[in-house]
Enzyme design. Structure first.
Site, PDB file in Angstrom:
ATOM      1  N   SER A  25       0.726  -1.186   0.066  1.00 28.43           N
ATOM      2  CA  SER A  25      -0.071   0.107   0.266  1.00 28.43           C
ATOM      3  C   SER A  25       0.743   1.227   0.154  1.00 28.43           C
ATOM      4  O   SER A  25       2.026   1.285   0.440  1.00 28.43           O
ATOM      5  CB  SER A  25      -0.973   0.001   1.027  1.00 28.43           C
ATOM      6  OG  SER A  25      -1.355   1.268   1.604  1.00 28.43           O
ATOM      7  N   TYR A  44      -2.422  -1.404  10.934  1.00 28.21           N
ATOM      8  CA  TYR A  44      -2.514  -1.966   9.280  1.00 28.21           C
ATOM      9  C   TYR A  44      -1.022  -1.287   8.666  1.00 28.21           C
ATOM     10  O   TYR A  44      -0.758  -2.370   7.885  1.00 28.21           O
ATOM     11  CB  TYR A  44      -3.777  -1.289   8.830  1.00 28.21           C
ATOM     12  CG  TYR A  44      -3.770  -1.365   7.191  1.00 28.21           C
ATOM     13  CD1 TYR A  44      -4.123  -2.441   6.628  1.00 28.21           C
ATOM     14  CD2 TYR A  44      -3.532  -0.256   6.626  1.00 28.21           C
ATOM     15  CE1 TYR A  44      -4.030  -2.429   5.271  1.00 28.21           C
ATOM     16  CE2 TYR A  44      -3.387  -0.180   5.033  1.00 28.21           C
ATOM     17  CZ  TYR A  44      -3.936  -1.268   4.529  1.00 28.21           C
ATOM     18  OH  TYR A  44      -4.009  -1.513   3.335  1.00 28.21           O
ATOM     19  N   LYS A  93       1.887  -3.933   6.853  1.00 27.18           N
ATOM     20  CA  LYS A  93       2.412  -3.920   5.236  1.00 27.18           C
ATOM     21  C   LYS A  93       3.930  -3.562   4.989  1.00 27.18           C
ATOM     22  O   LYS A  93       4.556  -4.206   4.330  1.00 27.18           O
ATOM     23  CB  LYS A  93       1.627  -2.535   4.339  1.00 27.18           C
ATOM     24  CG  LYS A  93       0.142  -2.901   4.227  1.00 27.18           C
ATOM     25  CD  LYS A  93      -0.212  -4.053   3.418  1.00 27.18           C
ATOM     26  CE  LYS A  93      -1.518  -4.641   3.371  1.00 27.18           C
ATOM     27  NZ  LYS A  93      -1.866  -5.763   2.731  1.00 27.18           N
TER      28      LYS A  93
HETATM   29  C1  UD1 Z   1      -6.457   4.103   3.751  1.00 29.64           C
HETATM   30  C2  UD1 Z   1      -5.304   3.796   4.039  1.00 29.64           C
HETATM   31  C3  UD1 Z   1      -4.766   2.798   2.928  1.00 29.64           C
HETATM   32  C4  UD1 Z   1      -5.797   1.711   2.868  1.00 29.64           C
HETATM   33  C5  UD1 Z   1      -7.016   2.104   2.492  1.00 29.64           C
HETATM   34  C6  UD1 Z   1      -7.867   0.764   2.764  1.00 29.64           C
HETATM   35  C7  UD1 Z   1      -3.891   5.260   4.848  1.00 29.64           C
HETATM   36  C8  UD1 Z   1      -3.207   6.510   4.623  1.00 29.64           C
HETATM   37  N1  UD1 Z   1      -4.430   4.983   3.948  1.00 29.64           N
HETATM   38  O1  UD1 Z   1      -6.781   5.128   2.354  1.00 29.64           O
HETATM   39  O2  UD1 Z   1      -3.384   2.673   3.011  1.00 29.64           O
HETATM   40  O3  UD1 Z   1      -5.217   0.730   1.816  1.00 29.64           O
HETATM   41  O4  UD1 Z   1      -7.620   2.992   3.355  1.00 29.64           O
HETATM   42  O5  UD1 Z   1      -8.984   0.684   3.296  1.00 29.64           O
HETATM   43  O6  UD1 Z   1      -3.899   4.647   5.800  1.00 29.64           O
HETATM   44  N2  UD1 Z   1     -13.162  10.632   3.258  1.00 29.64           N
HETATM   45  C9  UD1 Z   1     -14.140  11.523   3.235  1.00 29.64           C
HETATM   46  N3  UD1 Z   1     -15.163  11.115   3.714  1.00 29.64           N
HETATM   47  C10 UD1 Z   1     -15.435   9.778   4.079  1.00 29.64           C
HETATM   48  C11 UD1 Z   1     -14.558   8.620   3.779  1.00 29.64           C
HETATM   49  C12 UD1 Z   1     -13.303   9.250   3.278  1.00 29.64           C
HETATM   50  O7  UD1 Z   1     -14.039  12.603   3.280  1.00 29.64           O
HETATM   51  O8  UD1 Z   1     -16.809   9.294   4.428  1.00 29.64           O
HETATM   52  C13 UD1 Z   1     -11.631  11.161   2.518  1.00 29.64           C
HETATM   53  C14 UD1 Z   1     -10.525  10.792   3.415  1.00 29.64           C
HETATM   54  O9  UD1 Z   1     -10.473  11.645   4.471  1.00 29.64           O
HETATM   55  C15 UD1 Z   1      -9.655  10.531   2.450  1.00 29.64           C
HETATM   56  C16 UD1 Z   1     -10.221  10.261   1.544  1.00 29.64           C
HETATM   57  O10 UD1 Z   1     -11.427  10.379   1.388  1.00 29.64           O
HETATM   58  O11 UD1 Z   1      -8.955  12.013   2.381  1.00 29.64           O
HETATM   59  C17 UD1 Z   1      -9.830   8.884   0.759  1.00 29.64           C
HETATM   60  O12 UD1 Z   1     -10.229   7.983   2.048  1.00 29.64           O
HETATM   61  P1  UD1 Z   1     -10.154   6.418   2.194  1.00 29.64           P
HETATM   62  O13 UD1 Z   1     -11.093   5.881   0.845  1.00 29.64           O
HETATM   63  O14 UD1 Z   1     -10.535   5.886   3.432  1.00 29.64           O
HETATM   64  O15 UD1 Z   1      -8.613   5.971   1.811  1.00 29.64           O
HETATM   65  P2  UD1 Z   1      -7.352   6.163   2.464  1.00 29.64           P
HETATM   66  O16 UD1 Z   1      -7.604   6.872   3.918  1.00 29.64           O
HETATM   67  O17 UD1 Z   1      -6.731   7.218   1.390  1.00 29.64           O
END
Ligand code: UD1
Length: 345
Positions: A130, A155, A159
């Protein structure tokens, strides 16, 4: 087309989101995928979807790939010549509450697999890593040469430790040939809407939360923070269509097979992303266009542990595998929405 003895690939976690799409990509490339999945975070209906797409039942062992006793027999019976290891727990928040469960599962399954692979003479392995290993990168796009940062979650630490385990095993001259793919943010679904992401309970990830909100399953989605130092204040990620990511696994597997019999030990890490960053707000707007739905969202506080921006430098994977992502983010969001609508039926 893969030939004879090079065809049967064990896909651990093959009923999961990325795993199931990779099963389709493997079959399309002439491989014979064999799934092992304990269905702890996936559903049987995935197998029905795979049957609908492929026209036959993919062999599937409903078992834990941590189970040392069953693997050697399975490898032999199915004539396994390579492994793609997806099976792992992946919820960042849960990993902080249940660290031992995460270490046991994510590290244990890789150790077990490696022991069995070495014992049975199966050398080729693609490992799911990841971009979380980069933490908050100093330079963007982030290249594989960027330093691995101290992990912000259990997590993420699993990795990193898995990557080290693979590197050390190859460095010790063991017959292991491995590529670890550092995934950026996989989104979308198969264009037939027969398989897609199936989060259990409330989704943690952005796109399933959006599609469930648009479908009326959730009343509202929250954008976690609009005060980041980015052009629109929301976080930036490299969102990659899950079918592009699936095809990256096939390209990586072929590259290992083409190393030839002389290459005994090999380990490399490759970024699997599009090379483009999109903000959360951009994605929310694009979803509206792609789906024709008005999304009810609000801006909320930042989510603990989120990084500001990350997207991939893809020059290494392009030059080494001849692979690059070809589907657009809009296409991914159209496919994700089609999948969500299909789930309602
Ligand atoms: C995270 C992990 C990544 C992992 C993945 C798997 C980290 C830094 N990243 O990715 O390694 O493989 O999860 O589950 O640990 N967001 C919103 N509202 C929501 C959900 C998300 O605004 O309801 C935003 C988050 O703040 C983020 C972006 O969307 O900025 C992506 O979030 P998400 O889809 O959870 O993925 P990551 O956090 O990037």
């Amino acid at each position: 087309m893969a030939q004879g003895a090079d065809r049967s690939i064990l896909v651990t976690g093959g009923a999961g989101f990325i795993g199931s799409h990779t099963v389709v990509a493997l079959a399309a490339a002439g491989f014979r995928p064999v799934i092992i999945d304990d269905f702890s975070n996936s559903q049987q209906r995935v197998l029905d979807g795979l049957r609908d797409i492929l026209g036959y039942d993919v062999p599937c062992y409903v078992q834990d790939c941590n189970d040392r006793a069953i693997l050697p027999g399975l490898f032999q019976r199915e004539n396994i010549c390579g492994v793609i290891h997806f099976a792992a727990f992946k919820a960042v928040g849960e990993s902080m509450e249940e660290p031992l469960r995460y270490y046991r599962n994510n590290l244990g399954s890789l150790m077990t697999l490696l022991e069995v692979m070495l014992e049975t003479g199966v050398s080729d392995l693609i490992f799911s890593s990841s971009c979380t290993v980069y933490g908050e990168p100093e330079t963007l796009p982030v290249a594989e040469t960027a330093p691995v940062q101290p992990a912000a979650s259990v997590y993420g630490n699993t990795k990193q430790i898995c990557e080290e385990m693979l590197r050390d095993t190859a460095a010790a001259g063991k017959p292991l040939r491995c590529i670890a793919l550092r995934y950026f943010n996989p989104v979308g679904a198969h264009p037939t809407a027969k398989i897609g992401e199936l989060p259990l309970g409330t989704p943690n990830n952005l796109v399933p939360y959006i599609t469930q909100t648009a479908a009326g399953i959730r009343p509202q989605m929250t954008i976690f923070g609009d005060d980041y130092p980015t052009p629109d204040g929301t976080c930036i990620r490299d969102f990659i269509h899950v079918m592009d990511l699936a095809e990256a696994h096939v390209a990586a597997l072929r590259a290992l097979q083409q190393l030839g019999a002389d290459a005994h030990s090999h380990y490399d890490v490759l970024n699997a992303g599009t090379g483009r960053g999109h903000s959360v707000l951009e994605l929310v707007r694009l979803f509206g266009e792609a789906s024709g739905q008005r999304l009810n969202y609000r801006i909320g506080p930042r989510r603990a542990g989120d990084i500001t921006a990350v997207y991939a430098d893809v020059s290494k994977i392009q030059s080494q595998l001849g692979w690059s992502a070809r589907r657009s983010l809009r296409e991914a969001l159209e496919d994700a929405w089609r999948w969500e609508e299909h789930l309602k039926q």
